[in-house]
Design a protein around this motif. Structure first.
Motif, PDB file in Angstrom:
ATOM      1  N   HIS A   6       0.826  -1.229   0.042  1.00 31.66           N
ATOM      2  CA  HIS A   6       0.120  -0.121  -0.087  1.00 31.66           C
ATOM      3  C   HIS A   6       0.867   1.244  -0.018  1.00 31.66           C
ATOM      4  O   HIS A   6       2.205   1.194   0.149  1.00 31.66           O
ATOM      5  CB  HIS A   6      -0.738   0.016   1.223  1.00 31.66           C
ATOM      6  N   ALA A   7       0.276   2.279  -0.512  1.00 31.69           N
ATOM      7  CA  ALA A   7       0.828   3.790  -0.341  1.00 31.69           C
ATOM      8  C   ALA A   7      -0.173   4.676   0.212  1.00 31.69           C
ATOM      9  O   ALA A   7      -1.452   4.573  -0.478  1.00 31.69           O
ATOM     10  CB  ALA A   7       1.608   4.205  -1.466  1.00 31.69           C
ATOM     11  N   TYR A   8       0.008   5.844   0.974  1.00 34.95           N
ATOM     12  CA  TYR A   8      -0.784   6.954   1.129  1.00 34.95           C
ATOM     13  C   TYR A   8      -0.200   8.064   1.138  1.00 34.95           C
ATOM     14  O   TYR A   8       1.107   8.075   1.331  1.00 34.95           O
ATOM     15  CB  TYR A   8      -1.466   6.566   2.501  1.00 34.95           C
ATOM     16  N   ARG A   9      -0.729   9.026   0.846  1.00 34.50           N
ATOM     17  CA  ARG A   9      -0.312  10.635   0.793  1.00 34.50           C
ATOM     18  C   ARG A   9      -1.199  11.374   1.404  1.00 34.50           C
ATOM     19  O   ARG A   9      -2.208  11.500   0.883  1.00 34.50           O
ATOM     20  CB  ARG A   9       0.273  10.734  -0.723  1.00 34.50           C
ATOM     21  N   ALA A  10      -0.853  12.571   2.279  1.00 34.44           N
ATOM     22  CA  ALA A  10      -1.646  13.198   2.910  1.00 34.44           C
ATOM     23  C   ALA A  10      -2.196  14.251   1.803  1.00 34.44           C
ATOM     24  O   ALA A  10      -1.235  14.752   0.889  1.00 34.44           O
ATOM     25  CB  ALA A  10      -1.244  13.966   4.152  1.00 34.44           C
ATOM     26  N   ASP A  11      -3.403  14.819   2.050  1.00 34.66           N
ATOM     27  CA  ASP A  11      -4.077  15.951   1.029  1.00 34.66           C
ATOM     28  C   ASP A  11      -3.103  17.216   1.126  1.00 34.66           C
ATOM     29  O   ASP A  11      -2.605  17.540   2.473  1.00 34.66           O
ATOM     30  CB  ASP A  11      -5.270  16.150   1.149  1.00 34.66           C
ATOM     31  N   ALA A  12      -2.496  17.587  -0.003  1.00 39.17           N
ATOM     32  CA  ALA A  12      -1.636  18.866   0.081  1.00 39.17           C
ATOM     33  C   ALA A  12      -2.325  20.204   0.669  1.00 39.17           C
ATOM     34  O   ALA A  12      -1.619  21.061   1.321  1.00 39.17           O
ATOM     35  CB  ALA A  12      -1.160  19.133  -1.357  1.00 39.17           C
ATOM     36  N   GLU A  13      -3.657  20.244   0.402  1.00 37.34           N
ATOM     37  CA  GLU A  13      -4.412  21.431   0.881  1.00 37.34           C
ATOM     38  C   GLU A  13      -5.029  21.252   2.223  1.00 37.34           C
ATOM     39  O   GLU A  13      -5.032  22.254   3.050  1.00 37.34           O
ATOM     40  CB  GLU A  13      -5.485  21.825  -0.069  1.00 37.34           C
ATOM     41  N   GLN A  14      -5.493  20.143   2.443  1.00 33.47           N
ATOM     42  CA  GLN A  14      -5.978  19.800   3.753  1.00 33.47           C
ATOM     43  C   GLN A  14      -5.688  18.301   4.260  1.00 33.47           C
ATOM     44  O   GLN A  14      -6.257  17.373   4.200  1.00 33.47           O
ATOM     45  CB  GLN A  14      -7.592  19.681   3.703  1.00 33.47           C
ATOM     46  N   PRO A  15      -4.212  18.357   4.753  1.00 34.79           N
ATOM     47  CA  PRO A  15      -3.922  17.270   5.191  1.00 34.79           C
ATOM     48  C   PRO A  15      -4.481  16.533   6.207  1.00 34.79           C
ATOM     49  O   PRO A  15      -5.336  17.353   7.213  1.00 34.79           O
ATOM     50  CB  PRO A  15      -2.238  17.802   5.827  1.00 34.79           C
ATOM     51  N   TRP A  16      -4.413  15.124   6.315  1.00 36.13           N
ATOM     52  CA  TRP A  16      -5.255  14.725   7.271  1.00 36.13           C
ATOM     53  C   TRP A  16      -4.753  14.650   8.655  1.00 36.13           C
ATOM     54  O   TRP A  16      -3.303  14.865   8.986  1.00 36.13           O
ATOM     55  CB  TRP A  16      -5.504  13.040   6.901  1.00 36.13           C
ATOM     56  N   SER A  17      -5.369  14.561   9.756  1.00 37.45           N
ATOM     57  CA  SER A  17      -5.048  14.310  11.293  1.00 37.45           C
ATOM     58  C   SER A  17      -5.260  12.670  11.500  1.00 37.45           C
ATOM     59  O   SER A  17      -6.591  12.548  11.278  1.00 37.45           O
ATOM     60  CB  SER A  17      -5.549  15.312  12.107  1.00 37.45           C
ATOM     61  N   ILE A  18      -4.572  12.260  12.046  1.00 37.79           N
ATOM     62  CA  ILE A  18      -4.856  10.882  12.152  1.00 37.79           C
ATOM     63  C   ILE A  18      -4.380  10.071  13.547  1.00 37.79           C
ATOM     64  O   ILE A  18      -3.375  10.571  14.097  1.00 37.79           O
ATOM     65  CB  ILE A  18      -4.152   9.882  11.276  1.00 37.79           C
ATOM     66  N   SER A  19      -4.937   9.213  13.920  1.00 37.83           N
ATOM     67  CA  SER A  19      -4.417   8.423  15.348  1.00 37.83           C
ATOM     68  C   SER A  19      -4.291   7.095  14.477  1.00 37.83           C
ATOM     69  O   SER A  19      -5.038   6.597  13.465  1.00 37.83           O
ATOM     70  CB  SER A  19      -5.552   8.370  16.157  1.00 37.83           C
ATOM     71  N   TRP A  20      -3.119   6.263  14.902  1.00 40.32           N
ATOM     72  CA  TRP A  20      -2.951   4.925  14.195  1.00 40.32           C
ATOM     73  C   TRP A  20      -2.092   4.098  15.314  1.00 40.32           C
ATOM     74  O   TRP A  20      -1.478   4.474  16.138  1.00 40.32           O
ATOM     75  CB  TRP A  20      -1.632   5.154  12.992  1.00 40.32           C
ATOM     76  N   VAL A  21      -2.037   2.735  14.826  1.00 41.64           N
ATOM     77  CA  VAL A  21      -1.548   1.660  15.601  1.00 41.64           C
ATOM     78  C   VAL A  21      -0.890   0.537  14.577  1.00 41.64           C
ATOM     79  O   VAL A  21      -2.125   0.208  13.941  1.00 41.64           O
ATOM     80  CB  VAL A  21      -2.385   1.354  16.780  1.00 41.64           C
ATOM     81  N   HIS A  22       0.039   0.177  14.774  1.00 38.58           N
ATOM     82  CA  HIS A  22       0.403  -1.288  14.252  1.00 38.58           C
ATOM     83  C   HIS A  22       0.227  -2.287  15.417  1.00 38.58           C
ATOM     84  O   HIS A  22       0.635  -1.819  16.309  1.00 38.58           O
ATOM     85  CB  HIS A  22       2.035  -1.048  13.760  1.00 38.58           C
ATOM     86  N   LEU A  23      -0.190  -3.305  14.847  1.00 42.59           N
ATOM     87  CA  LEU A  23      -0.547  -4.274  15.754  1.00 42.59           C
ATOM     88  C   LEU A  23      -0.320  -5.741  15.264  1.00 42.59           C
ATOM     89  O   LEU A  23      -0.294  -6.092  14.061  1.00 42.59           O
ATOM     90  CB  LEU A  23      -2.020  -4.223  16.187  1.00 42.59           C
ATOM     91  N   ARG A  24      -0.238  -6.860  15.968  1.00 46.72           N
ATOM     92  CA  ARG A  24       0.017  -8.329  15.879  1.00 46.72           C
ATOM     93  C   ARG A  24      -0.713  -9.119  16.642  1.00 46.72           C
ATOM     94  O   ARG A  24      -1.124  -8.479  17.707  1.00 46.72           O
ATOM     95  CB  ARG A  24       1.433  -8.495  15.928  1.00 46.72           C
TER      96      ARG A  24
END
Length: 297
Positions: free
Chosen positions: A98-116
């Motif tokens: 996968h690949a992702y890129r924040a919007d240039a004009e209105q970039p995202w605010s995110i909460s994230w977690v890697h898990l196993r």
């Protein structure tokens, strides 16, 4: 472990990576080995944030609470592109490039977690992520609070107990998803519909009335509701009634006939049959168990 983003953190963002020794302890402990975090964080208005992974060996959740981004995943049929917006939760399983890129004009605010952990795959399926990596849940305080609680393990000096608690909170966060349901999905506003049901427990609402409340035909209403919840709307309304009946039997001196009348049933025998079908015992037997000392905690 999948590489986390090396996006330069501004002062109001946070990235927390668990040391390998701590991950190994979580992977071995009976309370966390089937589900535990390996890294987590939150990014605020993440200008320039982007990531591309060809090799991905853990689960990754990203919850967008502001702004937007572009997401591409590599499926068996080729690349798939998604537009991520406020209220979207992305769940990327192991092996999904996968690949992702924040919007240039209105970039995202995110909460994230890697898990196993082996429990993650089942929870992902239960939350409805089999067909696509993205679902819209809306801005839900329960999700925002759940991610925030994970980060309470910071400033602990990587002590084991705070991260064991984080693993437990991660499980609670994921277990909410099948229950939470989107605020609105498939043309149904479930929150409003269920509120309407709770406000009318004293009535005998028919399927026609419930469908009319949602401005749908009975056929489409039942099919959409069942697809979202796994049961019919009439079944859910009945279960809400029986829950309320149990409360009245537990906490009031009402007779079975009075409880039946309070729920809109003139025929107490009919009500008793419905109650027994759900609870596996009659209303009288349910109340009698209190006197036998089996109704307490």
């Amino acid at each position: 472990m999948s590489r986390t983003s090396d996006w330069p953190l501004p002062p109001d963002s946070l990235r927390l990576l668990l040391p390998p020794a701590l991950q190994a302890k979580l992977a071995a402990h009976p309370l966390s080995r089937d589900l535990y975090p390996t890294s987590m964080g939150h990014y605020r208005r993440a200008h320039g944030h982007q990531m591309s992974r060809d090799r991905h060996d853990d689960h990754l959740l990203i919850y967008c609470s502001e702004g937007g981004a572009d997401l591409q995943v590599q499926s068996a049929s080729g690349p798939q592109d998604f537009r991520v917006g406020c209220g979207d939760l992305i769940w990327l399983p192991p092996g999904l490039a996968h690949a992702y890129r924040a919007d240039a004009e209105q970039p995202w605010s995110i909460s994230w977690v890697h898990l196993r952990g082996d429990g993650a795959a089942w929870l992902r399926q239960a939350a409805g992520y089999d067909s696509a990596p993205l679902r819209h849940w809306g801005v839900q305080h329960a999700l925002l609070n759940g991610f925030a609680q994970l980060l309470e393990a910071r400033h602990s000096g990587y002590r084991f107990q705070p991260f064991l608690l984080a693993a437990s909170r991660l499980r609670a966060l994921l277990c909410q998803l099948p229950l939470l349901r989107p605020l609105r999905e498939g043309g149904l506003d479930l929150e409003s519909l269920h509120g309407y049901m709770r406000e009318n427990l004293q009535r005998r609402l028919e399927l026609t009335q419930l469908a009319a409340f949602c401005n749908l035909s009975k056929f489409h209403f039942v099919n959409r509701y069942r697809a979202l919840t796994g049961r019919t709307p009439v079944q859910h309304f009945l279960h809400l009634k029986i829950e309320y009946a149990c409360q009245l039997l537990d906490s009031s001196g009402h007779s079975v006939a009075q409880v039946s009348e309070a729920l809109g049933y003139d025929d107490s025998y009919y009500f008793s049959r419905l109650f027994s079908k759900v609870m596996g015992m009659s209303p009288s037997a349910y109340r009698a168990r209190l006197g036998e000392g089996r109704g307490g905690a």
